[in-house]
Motif scaffolding. Structure first.
Motif, short mmCIF file in Angstrom:
data_model
loop_
_atom_site.label_atom_id
_atom_site.label_comp_id
_atom_site.label_asym_id
_atom_site.label_seq_id
_atom_site.Cartn_x
_atom_site.Cartn_y
_atom_site.Cartn_z
N GLU A 63 -4.07 1.45 18.92
CA GLU A 63 -3.03 2.47 18.97
C GLU A 63 -1.90 2.17 17.98
O GLU A 63 -1.43 3.05 17.27
N ARG A 64 -1.47 0.93 17.93
CA ARG A 64 -0.39 0.55 17.02
C ARG A 64 -0.82 0.67 15.56
O ARG A 64 -0.05 1.10 14.71
N LEU A 65 -2.07 0.31 15.28
CA LEU A 65 -2.58 0.44 13.92
C LEU A 65 -2.62 1.91 13.51
O LEU A 65 -2.24 2.26 12.39
N ALA A 66 -3.04 2.77 14.42
CA ALA A 66 -3.06 4.21 14.13
C ALA A 66 -1.65 4.73 13.88
O ALA A 66 -1.42 5.52 12.95
N THR A 67 -0.68 4.27 14.67
CA THR A 67 0.72 4.68 14.47
C THR A 67 1.22 4.24 13.10
O THR A 67 1.90 5.00 12.41
#
Length: 79
Positions: A63-67
């Protein structure tokens, strides 16, 4: 974290990469954070015991990588 990766201490390396990725993201060092989250996910693939904690943190890293990809305008990578 390189020493943890080199020693193949994958779960510890995973957690260390998550921590440094979070610290970099907090400072808006997005490219560095992305590198750390990617390294965490690579380490997570090598963790033999898939505990609930690792699964939760792995999902959070995705999720953080996508953000971060969204922040950087890498929309296709954010998917």
């Amino acid at each position: 974290m390189h020493h943890l990766d080199a020693a193949e201490l994958w779960e510890r390396a995973f957690h260390a990469h998550i921590c440094t990725g979070n610290a970099a993201a907090d400072l808006f060092a997005n490219t560095r954070a992305g590198d750390d989250y990617s390294a965490a996910l690579q380490a997570a693939e090598k963790v033999t015991a898939s505990t609930g904690d690792v699964k939760r943190l792995k999902a959070g890293a995705h999720e953080r990588l996508a953000t971060l990809h969204l922040r950087l305008g890498n929309y296709s990578d954010a998917l």
